[in-house]
Design a protein around this motif. Structure first.
Motif, mmCIF file in Angstrom:
data_model
loop_
_atom_site.group_PDB
_atom_site.id
_atom_site.type_symbol
_atom_site.label_atom_id
_atom_site.label_comp_id
_atom_site.label_asym_id
_atom_site.label_seq_id
_atom_site.Cartn_x
_atom_site.Cartn_y
_atom_site.Cartn_z
ATOM 1 N N LYS A 7 94.481 69.203 -7.008
ATOM 2 C CA LYS A 7 93.796 67.923 -6.818
ATOM 3 C C LYS A 7 94.548 66.714 -7.368
ATOM 4 N N SER A 39 86.103 69.054 2.770
ATOM 5 C CA SER A 39 87.308 69.890 2.694
ATOM 6 C C SER A 39 87.945 70.020 4.073
ATOM 7 N N GLU A 43 91.770 68.226 5.633
ATOM 8 C CA GLU A 43 92.856 68.945 6.304
ATOM 9 C C GLU A 43 93.507 68.098 7.401
ATOM 10 N N THR A 49 93.094 64.289 -0.699
ATOM 11 C CA THR A 49 92.158 65.351 -1.065
ATOM 12 C C THR A 49 90.784 65.077 -0.457
ATOM 13 N N ASP A 50 89.933 66.088 -0.539
ATOM 14 C CA ASP A 50 88.574 65.931 -0.041
ATOM 15 C C ASP A 50 87.822 64.850 -0.808
#
Length: 73
Positions: A7, A39, A43, A49-50
């Motif tokens: 993260k 999440s 991608e 990051t999410d």
């Protein structure tokens, strides 16, 4: 320790200002999948990051936000 690496410490992760391209990727992915799975959305947004995706959308890009000037109320 794995969470901290993936993260924040991973050099492949990007921090700081978002580009127009990143915003476009984020909005396009949200239109396709909705806001239920951050999440999955992360991608499709390179190097983010999410948590970054969620914060960017909720605090800046969400159409529910009002960007008007404050009123006397």
């Amino acid at each position: 320790i794995v969470h901290r690496w993936t993260k924040s410490l991973n050099p492949c992760r990007k921090s700081g200002r978002w580009s127009v391209h990143e915003d476009g990727c984020l909005l396009a992915t949200i239109q396709k999948f909705g806001t239920a799975n951050w999440s999955l959305i992360a991608e499709f947004v390179p190097y983010r990051t999410d948590v970054q995706c969620r914060e960017r959308y909720m605090n800046v890009l969400s159409p529910e936000l009002r960007h008007d000037h404050f009123t006397a109320e």
